[in-house]
Motif scaffolding. Sequence first.
Motif, PDB file in Angstrom:
ATOM      1  N   UNK A   1       0.827  -1.213   0.000  1.00 55.40           N
ATOM      2  CA  UNK A   1       0.000   0.000   0.000  1.00 55.40           C
ATOM      3  C   UNK A   1       0.862   1.264   0.000  1.00 55.40           C
ATOM      4  N   UNK A   2       1.969   1.246   0.740  1.00 56.93           N
ATOM      5  CA  UNK A   2       2.887   2.391   0.730  1.00 56.93           C
ATOM      6  C   UNK A   2       3.436   2.643  -0.664  1.00 56.93           C
ATOM      7  N   UNK A   3       3.852   1.567  -1.336  1.00 61.38           N
ATOM      8  CA  UNK A   3       4.345   1.716  -2.707  1.00 61.38           C
ATOM      9  C   UNK A   3       3.224   2.174  -3.640  1.00 61.38           C
TER      10      UNK A   3
ATOM     11  N   UNK B   1       4.661   6.995 -20.909  1.00 57.74           N
ATOM     12  CA  UNK B   1       5.667   7.212 -19.874  1.00 57.74           C
ATOM     13  C   UNK B   1       5.143   6.835 -18.488  1.00 57.74           C
ATOM     14  N   UNK B   2       3.826   6.830 -18.318  1.00 54.33           N
ATOM     15  CA  UNK B   2       3.216   6.450 -17.048  1.00 54.33           C
ATOM     16  C   UNK B   2       3.038   4.939 -16.921  1.00 54.33           C
ATOM     17  N   UNK B   3       3.258   4.216 -18.011  1.00 54.65           N
ATOM     18  CA  UNK B   3       2.962   2.783 -18.022  1.00 54.65           C
ATOM     19  C   UNK B   3       3.633   1.994 -16.899  1.00 54.65           C
ATOM     20  N   UNK B   4       4.965   2.125 -16.679  1.00 55.13           N
ATOM     21  CA  UNK B   4       5.573   1.321 -15.617  1.00 55.13           C
ATOM     22  C   UNK B   4       4.969   1.629 -14.237  1.00 55.13           C
ATOM     23  N   UNK B   5       4.775   2.907 -13.928  1.00 56.75           N
ATOM     24  CA  UNK B   5       4.213   3.263 -12.625  1.00 56.75           C
ATOM     25  C   UNK B   5       2.797   2.712 -12.479  1.00 56.75           C
ATOM     26  N   UNK B   6       2.004   2.792 -13.540  1.00 63.35           N
ATOM     27  CA  UNK B   6       0.638   2.279 -13.502  1.00 63.35           C
ATOM     28  C   UNK B   6       0.628   0.755 -13.371  1.00 63.35           C
ATOM     29  N   UNK B   7       1.525   0.093 -14.065  1.00 65.78           N
ATOM     30  CA  UNK B   7       1.636  -1.369 -13.975  1.00 65.78           C
ATOM     31  C   UNK B   7       2.022  -1.797 -12.562  1.00 65.78           C
TER      32      UNK B   7
ATOM     33  N   UNK C   1       1.444   8.824  -6.999  1.00 62.03           N
ATOM     34  CA  UNK C   1       2.087  10.128  -7.162  1.00 62.03           C
ATOM     35  C   UNK C   1       2.906  10.194  -8.438  1.00 62.03           C
ATOM     36  N   UNK C   2       3.573   9.100  -8.776  1.00 59.42           N
ATOM     37  CA  UNK C   2       4.356   9.060 -10.024  1.00 59.42           C
ATOM     38  C   UNK C   2       3.456   9.269 -11.231  1.00 59.42           C
TER      39      UNK C   2
END
Length: 121
Positions: free
Chosen positions: A81-83, A103-109, A89-90
């Motif tokens: 949950x912290x991550x 560019x948001x793909x890795x953070x969303x994944x 936020x990313x």
Amino acid sequence: MNYIITILQIIVGLSILNVWLVQKNKPTKWRGGNATTIVEEFKAYGLPVWMCYVVGTLKVALALALLAAILYPELKQPAALGLAILLSGSVLMHLKIKDPMIKSFPALLFLTMCLIIAFTG
């Protein structure tokens, strides 16, 4: 199902450690704006440099906790949950500076994986 969750924990944990400890000073196609390092990325978002170190410390600590949670399951949900919060936020920062969605793909994944880890098993 437990094996799948464990695999997701390993993928997320090692990937976060890779980004923040190995790739931090290397350009990638996922960096915000035209940044080539993590510090430049935070500047592109309009954030102070000190925030990069705070977020980085939190992400590394939570990634290690997520890996430790394989042996200490009580760490799994808080770490995931912290991550998830930090990864949200990313995604928001990419949207803030109008980065292409890719560019948001890795953070969303990884956000999705963290939510699966936190609420499954």
